[in-house]
Design a protein around this motif. Sequence first.
Motif, short mmCIF file in Angstrom:
data_model
loop_
_atom_site.label_atom_id
_atom_site.label_comp_id
_atom_site.label_asym_id
_atom_site.label_seq_id
_atom_site.Cartn_x
_atom_site.Cartn_y
_atom_site.Cartn_z
N ILE A 12 45.77 33.43 57.08
CA ILE A 12 46.37 34.25 55.77
C ILE A 12 46.43 33.17 55.06
CG2 ILE A 12 48.46 35.33 55.23
CD1 ILE A 12 49.02 36.27 58.02
N VAL A 13 45.81 33.44 53.80
CA VAL A 13 45.72 32.53 52.85
C VAL A 13 46.69 32.83 51.58
CG1 VAL A 13 43.41 31.92 53.30
CG2 VAL A 13 43.73 33.40 51.36
N PRO A 14 47.11 31.88 50.77
CA PRO A 14 48.19 32.22 49.74
C PRO A 14 47.53 33.08 48.70
CG PRO A 14 47.89 29.82 50.05
CD PRO A 14 46.92 30.43 50.70
N CYS A 15 48.65 33.94 48.16
CA CYS A 15 48.11 34.96 47.33
C CYS A 15 47.54 34.56 46.08
CB CYS A 15 49.38 35.76 46.83
SG CYS A 15 50.72 34.87 45.95
N THR A 16 47.60 33.11 45.75
CA THR A 16 47.01 32.45 44.53
C THR A 16 45.24 32.32 44.84
OG1 THR A 16 47.50 30.23 45.10
CG2 THR A 16 48.93 31.55 43.59
N ASP A 17 45.03 32.18 46.26
CA ASP A 17 43.62 31.99 46.65
C ASP A 17 42.83 33.18 47.00
OD1 ASP A 17 44.46 29.37 45.93
OD2 ASP A 17 44.67 29.04 48.22
N THR A 18 41.49 33.05 47.23
CA THR A 18 40.81 33.98 47.67
C THR A 18 40.14 33.73 49.07
OG1 THR A 18 38.79 33.34 46.84
CG2 THR A 18 39.98 34.88 45.48
N PRO A 19 40.22 34.53 50.05
CA PRO A 19 39.49 34.14 51.48
C PRO A 19 38.47 33.33 51.44
CG PRO A 19 40.55 36.22 51.37
CD PRO A 19 40.51 35.87 50.06
N SER A 20 37.49 33.54 50.74
CA SER A 20 36.20 32.86 50.64
C SER A 20 36.23 31.30 50.20
CB SER A 20 35.00 33.52 49.80
OG SER A 20 35.71 33.55 48.30
N GLN A 21 37.19 31.11 49.48
CA GLN A 21 37.62 29.55 49.36
C GLN A 21 37.70 28.65 50.47
OE1 GLN A 21 40.88 30.64 46.35
NE2 GLN A 21 40.26 28.66 45.52
N TYR A 22 38.22 29.22 51.64
CA TYR A 22 38.38 28.58 52.83
C TYR A 22 37.25 28.65 53.93
CZ TYR A 22 42.93 28.34 51.26
OH TYR A 22 44.24 28.18 50.60
N TRP A 23 36.01 29.37 53.40
CA TRP A 23 34.94 29.06 54.23
C TRP A 23 34.46 27.51 54.09
CZ3 TRP A 23 31.72 33.91 52.10
CH2 TRP A 23 32.53 35.27 52.48
N TYR A 24 34.67 27.23 53.08
CA TYR A 24 34.26 25.65 52.75
C TYR A 24 35.05 24.58 53.06
CZ TYR A 24 31.04 28.16 49.78
OH TYR A 24 30.04 29.13 49.31
N GLY A 25 36.20 25.00 54.23
CA GLY A 25 37.01 24.17 54.50
C GLY A 25 38.54 23.95 53.86
N GLY A 26 39.30 23.55 54.09
CA GLY A 26 40.70 23.36 53.50
C GLY A 26 41.79 24.03 54.39
N PHE A 27 41.21 24.74 55.64
CA PHE A 27 42.31 25.57 56.28
C PHE A 27 42.69 24.61 57.48
CE2 PHE A 27 44.06 28.58 59.37
CZ PHE A 27 44.98 29.12 58.51
N PRO A 28 43.91 24.16 57.87
CA PRO A 28 44.19 23.52 58.86
C PRO A 28 43.48 23.39 60.33
CG PRO A 28 46.18 24.23 57.72
CD PRO A 28 45.04 25.01 57.14
N LEU A 29 43.25 24.46 60.70
CA LEU A 29 42.63 24.93 61.89
C LEU A 29 41.04 25.24 61.68
CD1 LEU A 29 45.42 26.97 63.46
CD2 LEU A 29 45.19 24.58 63.76
N LYS A 30 40.28 24.20 62.35
CA LYS A 30 38.93 24.27 61.81
C LYS A 30 38.27 25.65 62.66
CE LYS A 30 38.81 20.99 59.50
NZ LYS A 30 39.29 21.39 58.01
N GLU A 31 38.78 26.14 63.73
CA GLU A 31 38.19 27.02 64.52
C GLU A 31 38.55 28.60 64.03
OE1 GLU A 31 42.39 26.09 66.30
OE2 GLU A 31 40.59 25.21 65.59
#
Length: 193
Positions: free
Chosen positions: A137-156
């Motif tokens: 679940i990503v912050p309301c200021t971000d779009t989910p696709s931003q995390y496809w490139y990394g940045g989420f703490p859990l890589k799996e």
Amino acid sequence: ACAVCYRAARLEGLEGKTAKEQYGRYADDRDGGLTTIDDNSVAAFEKWFDLNDSEKWKIQNPSHMWEICQGSSYTRIHLYVNKDDAGYYLGLAGGVHCRTEEIVRMYNALREAGFPVRIFSHQLIAKAIRGMDYVGIVPCTDTPSQYWYGGFPLKEVISFINLTDEDFSEKMIEQITEQAEWLEISTLTLIDG
């Protein structure tokens, strides 16, 4: 093999088109000259396949050679041709963050048609289609696709949602937030000095 994939993925505009025309419709045309060889000649394919990249550049740009469905970094689908001691086999790649259903349909259709094929990231894809993966679940200021490139703490974690972008009722959001495992958010501070 590409035509099998296109039909399995239920892509539009296939009717009445040859396999090569379908490829021309959906693939990236930077194929290193793959489409210039005789379709019915194994020898022509093997000769082309054995060329190195600089030789393929002399024919045509090979930078997206195996991209059978063009798109952005995470929406494209590749169908690689590989060769080992046993002969040629296919490698299907894509579908990790999106187009997952299409990749699974393509893989199953290729297997059913008798092609030797391997699928990349199969463990992640299997978890996702069985509903056994985590969803970030990503912050309301971000779009989910931003995390496809990394940045989420859990890589799996490969699937992401923004609760405000989804068609969730307030009750559903409340249930999700109560059941979610929340990770600590890093606090940014300025350096003194």
